[in-house]
Design an enzyme around this catalytic site. Structure first.
Site, short mmCIF file in Angstrom:
data_model
loop_
_atom_site.label_atom_id
_atom_site.label_comp_id
_atom_site.label_asym_id
_atom_site.label_seq_id
_atom_site.Cartn_x
_atom_site.Cartn_y
_atom_site.Cartn_z
N ARG A 104 0.88 -1.18 0.00
CA ARG A 104 0.00 0.00 0.00
C ARG A 104 0.91 1.22 0.00
NH1 ARG A 104 -5.37 1.38 3.46
NH2 ARG A 104 -6.13 -0.05 1.88
N HIS A 131 -7.31 0.72 -6.40
CA HIS A 131 -7.52 -0.13 -5.22
C HIS A 131 -8.23 -1.41 -5.68
CE1 HIS A 131 -7.83 -1.37 -1.20
NE2 HIS A 131 -8.73 -0.52 -0.72
N GLN A 134 -10.15 -4.04 -3.26
CA GLN A 134 -11.47 -3.64 -2.80
C GLN A 134 -12.54 -4.01 -3.83
OE1 GLN A 134 -12.28 -1.98 0.30
NE2 GLN A 134 -14.28 -2.71 -0.36
N ASP A 219 -17.20 7.11 -1.77
CA ASP A 219 -15.97 6.99 -0.99
C ASP A 219 -15.70 8.38 -0.40
OD1 ASP A 219 -13.54 6.13 0.08
OD2 ASP A 219 -12.48 6.09 -1.84
N CYS A 259 -16.25 1.60 0.50
CA CYS A 259 -15.11 0.75 0.88
C CYS A 259 -14.73 0.93 2.35
CB CYS A 259 -13.92 1.04 -0.02
SG CYS A 259 -13.27 2.71 0.12
N ARG A 287 -13.48 -8.64 1.98
CA ARG A 287 -12.07 -8.40 1.71
C ARG A 287 -11.27 -9.66 2.06
NH1 ARG A 287 -10.07 -3.26 1.58
NH2 ARG A 287 -8.21 -4.36 0.88
N1 NVA Z 1 -9.93 6.61 -1.46
C1 NVA Z 1 -9.55 6.22 -0.14
C2 NVA Z 1 -9.79 4.75 0.06
C3 NVA Z 1 -9.43 4.23 1.42
C4 NVA Z 1 -9.61 2.75 1.56
C5 NVA Z 1 -8.10 6.58 0.11
O1 NVA Z 1 -7.28 6.39 -0.79
O2 NVA Z 1 -7.80 7.06 1.19
N1 CP Z 2 -11.25 -0.17 2.46
C1 CP Z 2 -9.98 -0.23 2.89
O1 CP Z 2 -9.04 -0.50 2.14
O2 CP Z 2 -9.84 -0.02 4.23
P1 CP Z 2 -8.48 0.17 5.07
O3 CP Z 2 -7.89 1.51 4.64
O4 CP Z 2 -8.91 0.14 6.50
O5 CP Z 2 -7.55 -0.93 4.71
#
Ligand code: NVA
Ligand code: CP
Length: 299
Positions: A104, A131, A134, A219, A259, A287
């Site tokens: 990540r 992502h 997800q 989101d 998500c 997930r």
């Molecule tokens: N769009 C959000 C998703 C988090 C799971 C982010 O990138 O923070």
């Molecule tokens: N939806 C998701 O990826 O959640 P986290 O940021 O908690 O991993």
């Protein structure tokens, strides 16, 4: 055999993705029935997190445990990654010891560089652009509640962010129609929209966008790394909140997904997650099952 990576949904064919979704549903049933399935005894997943996470970390760790394997949480704060060791070198070293790596990070090019130098499968666990993990969970959740998603209408309301870009890839791979409703200036990647114009269209008005929707998704307005834009974004997205009233304009069988983590009072109304059309808790649980199916496929 060449190593398979999962950096975007385009790394697997439509058939392979369909297989992963079915397998996720199967693994979920096996787990519910108490069936022990440990194909990964002695195997290790390296987990590199340059951004925070609850669901992604827990689902990958628990998944590896259930499969009889283990995982190592690697934060740049405590590894040489945070002190400037090149991604290429880190990839070569880690992949000589672990059996798969999950990352990540911020720039999507980081996971691409890592994958290019890794001798084991690399999974994108969220970048600024995509992502895909997800999306596996989201599609699984839709299939469980409503059957095949092919030919359905999905409406994205909110920021054209990493999740939205992945929804565009999903529209192509799972063959559904996608309406994207973001305020001007917050559209998803233009190249992805153009490339998929046969199934993806932009619509500025949320009320018009959700007409006949079988699935409405949103989101956060400010993603990780955009914290400083929060106030400006709150203004820009003011008219883009998803609420039960907005859902009433969608198809009567419509589902709602997010998500998570969610910001009540921003992208969703305070009561949206408790609405009967919301399937966010199943989505979060999936997930685990979807990523187990993915790991099994890649390994
Ligand atoms: N769009 C959000 C998703 C988090 C799971 C982010 O990138 O923070
Ligand atoms: N939806 C998701 O990826 O959640 P986290 O940021 O908690 O991993």
């Amino acid at each position: 055999m060449t190593v398979r990576h999962f950096l975007t949904l385009r790394d697997l064919s439509s058939d392979e993705l369909g297989y992963v979704i079915q397998r996720a549903i199967e693994l979920k049933t096996m787990l519910r029935n108490g069936q022990v399935h440990e194909p990964f005894r002695g195997k290790t997943l390296g987990m590199v997190f340059e951004k925070s996470s609850t669901r992604t970390r827990v689902s990958f760790e628990v998944g590896m445990n259930q499969f009889g394997g283990s995982s190592i949480f690697l934060s740049p704060r405590d590894t040489q990654l945070g002190r400037g060791e090149p991604i290429e070198d880190s990839a070569r070293v880690l992949s000589r010891m672990v059996d798969a790596v999950m990352i990540r990070t911020f720039a999507h090019s980081t996971v691409e560089t890592f994958a290019a130098h890794s001798s084991v499968p690399v999974i994108n666990a969220l970048t600024d652009d995509f992502h895909p993990c997800q999306l596996l969970a989201d599609i699984q959740t839709f299939v469980e509640h409503r059957g095949a998603i092919r030919g359905k209408r999905v409406v994205w309301v909110g920021d054209g962010n990493n999740m939205c870009n992945s929804y565009i890839n999903a529209a192509r791979q799972f063959d559904f129609e996608l309406v994207i409703c973001a305020p001007e200036g917050f559209d998803p990647r233009a190249d992805l929209v153009a490339e998929n114009s046969d199934r993806v269209r932009l619509e500025r008005d949320p009320k018009a966008a959700v007409q006949n929707a079988h699935l409405v998704v949103t989101d956060v307005w400010a993603s990780m790394g955009q914290e400083e834009e929060q106030a400006q974004r709150e203004k820009a997205f003011r008219d883009y909140q998803v609420s039960p009233a907005l859902m009433d304009l969608a198809d009567k069988e419509a589902l709602f997904m997010h998500c998570l983590p969610a910001h009540r009072g921003e992208e969703i109304s305070h009561d949206m997650l408790d609405d009967p059309r919301s399937v966010v808790w199943d989505e979060a649980e999936n997930r685990l099952h979807a990523q187990k199916a993915l790991l099994e496929f890649l390994l």
